[in-house]
Design a protein around this motif. Sequence first.
Motif, PDB file in Angstrom:
ATOM      1  N   ALA A  78       0.527  -1.244   0.170  1.00 26.26           N
ATOM      2  CA  ALA A  78       0.342  -0.056   0.105  1.00 26.26           C
ATOM      3  C   ALA A  78       0.411   1.111  -0.067  1.00 26.26           C
ATOM      4  CB  ALA A  78      -1.392   0.047   1.075  1.00 26.26           C
ATOM      5  N   LEU A  79       1.783   0.922   1.138  1.00 29.27           N
ATOM      6  CA  LEU A  79       2.856   2.283   0.854  1.00 29.27           C
ATOM      7  C   LEU A  79       3.165   2.596  -0.996  1.00 29.27           C
ATOM      8  CD1 LEU A  79       4.757   1.327   4.479  1.00 29.27           C
ATOM      9  CD2 LEU A  79       2.985   3.798   3.814  1.00 29.27           C
ATOM     10  N   ASP A  80       3.666   1.580  -0.810  1.00 31.67           N
ATOM     11  CA  ASP A  80       4.821   1.419  -2.909  1.00 31.67           C
ATOM     12  C   ASP A  80       2.911   2.432  -3.888  1.00 31.67           C
ATOM     13  OD1 ASP A  80       6.624   0.670  -2.075  1.00 31.67           O
ATOM     14  OD2 ASP A  80       6.364  -1.519  -2.177  1.00 31.67           O
ATOM     15  N   CYS A  81       1.998   1.613  -3.288  1.00 33.54           N
ATOM     16  CA  CYS A  81       1.391   2.090  -4.604  1.00 33.54           C
ATOM     17  C   CYS A  81       0.469   3.687  -4.407  1.00 33.54           C
ATOM     18  CB  CYS A  81      -0.536   1.517  -4.035  1.00 33.54           C
ATOM     19  SG  CYS A  81      -0.418   0.083  -5.011  1.00 33.54           S
ATOM     20  N   ARG A 113      12.647   1.749  -3.708  1.00 35.87           N
ATOM     21  CA  ARG A 113      11.459   1.685  -3.947  1.00 35.87           C
ATOM     22  C   ARG A 113      10.407   2.335  -4.937  1.00 35.87           C
ATOM     23  NH1 ARG A 113      11.326  -1.621  -0.299  1.00 35.87           N
ATOM     24  NH2 ARG A 113       8.858  -2.054  -0.816  1.00 35.87           N
ATOM     25  N   LEU A 114      10.416   1.111  -6.048  1.00 37.54           N
ATOM     26  CA  LEU A 114       9.950   1.431  -7.803  1.00 37.54           C
ATOM     27  C   LEU A 114       8.441   2.161  -7.220  1.00 37.54           C
ATOM     28  CD1 LEU A 114      10.433  -1.728  -9.294  1.00 37.54           C
ATOM     29  CD2 LEU A 114      11.300   0.039  -9.937  1.00 37.54           C
ATOM     30  N   GLN A 125      -1.182  -4.912  -4.869  1.00 36.51           N
ATOM     31  CA  GLN A 125      -0.086  -4.759  -5.368  1.00 36.51           C
ATOM     32  C   GLN A 125      -0.318  -4.021  -7.153  1.00 36.51           C
ATOM     33  OE1 GLN A 125      -0.267  -8.593  -6.065  1.00 36.51           O
ATOM     34  NE2 GLN A 125       0.176  -8.346  -3.732  1.00 36.51           N
ATOM     35  N   CYS A 126       0.614  -2.818  -6.745  1.00 39.17           N
ATOM     36  CA  CYS A 126       0.268  -1.558  -8.252  1.00 39.17           C
ATOM     37  C   CYS A 126       1.070  -1.728  -9.132  1.00 39.17           C
ATOM     38  CB  CYS A 126       0.323   0.321  -8.237  1.00 39.17           C
ATOM     39  SG  CYS A 126      -0.635   0.417  -6.665  1.00 39.17           S
ATOM     40  N   GLY A 131       9.416   2.674 -13.877  1.00 39.84           N
ATOM     41  CA  GLY A 131      10.485   1.942 -14.141  1.00 39.84           C
ATOM     42  C   GLY A 131      11.250   2.636 -13.015  1.00 39.84           C
ATOM     43  N   SER A 132      11.273   3.816 -12.195  1.00 39.12           N
ATOM     44  CA  SER A 132      12.830   4.480 -12.166  1.00 39.12           C
ATOM     45  C   SER A 132      12.170   3.956 -10.371  1.00 39.12           C
ATOM     46  CB  SER A 132      11.909   6.097 -12.417  1.00 39.12           C
ATOM     47  OG  SER A 132      11.172   6.337 -11.891  1.00 39.12           O
TER      48      SER A 132
END
Length: 291
Positions: A78-81, A113-114, A125-126, A131-132
């Motif tokens: 969720a944090l990544d998203c 993190r992507l 997942q998102c 790609g960075s």
Amino acid sequence: MRVFISVCLVSLTAITSIASAANYTLWVNGRGGGGVIGNHNSFTYWGPATADAGVNKKSANWDGYNSIAAQNGNVRDALDCYCTGTNWCYVATHSAGDLMMGYALANYGGSSRLKKNAVPNSGGQCGNTDGSSQTGWNIKWVRSAAGAAGGSELSDAGSWTTSEPLVKDLKTTTARAMYNHNTTYNVWFYMYAGAKGTAYSFILPGQDDEVVAYHSSGAAAGSGGSNLCNPGNWFCNDLTLGSGPNEGGSAKWNNHSVVFRDDNEAYDHYNSNNWQGVVGVMRAAVAGSAL
């Protein structure tokens, strides 16, 4: 003409990128779970999803039963998203959600993190944007109601079933040794401490909300629980507001500040799936500041 068109396309891309930037409010549940894991719009744990709980609210659900380490990936998803790239997050936690969020920041807040697109699949997942990558997450602050990052003596005493993996994590010495609570990567935790205790509160030192004592909900540092109370209590030192030391000199963890202390002993630990207890106090504050 081609140069002009190229410049316009580049400008349009930049404008689109800026326009897509958004703020989100993530809610991290505690013990017991209830929300559907992977469904960031499932607010069963908290209460009616119609409640004002911050801008673009999302529920970072985990099962509330298994260990913090085993379930932390759901929260990191969720944090990544929602907290990478051009997006920023406010985070609100309850009870063991405080331990979960502290663990995520201390252990992964400095990791690569992507950047994600804030469009989750059924597993939560998102997809990637370009790609960075970046270091850590874009988090404005964390607010924690009845925070259990310092553990609970109810776990120590076996008041909960000891076969539950999370209960083992919630022992005071275990929770406090699980990660470096002072490592937050400059993210501030704002603490809301309830004090409506009950008959069995003698198990919990100092003031408590029936489940966690002030030493935990007030982010008091150290390897074990300490006796902290409201002003006027003759039997223990005061839990102070702010980030400074408590009465008697005990420190709080770095980047932790008490913003609500239940001086009237009006709020207990229980959210009751309806934004109640000290969670209700925090929700009102989040609604007014997570914009």
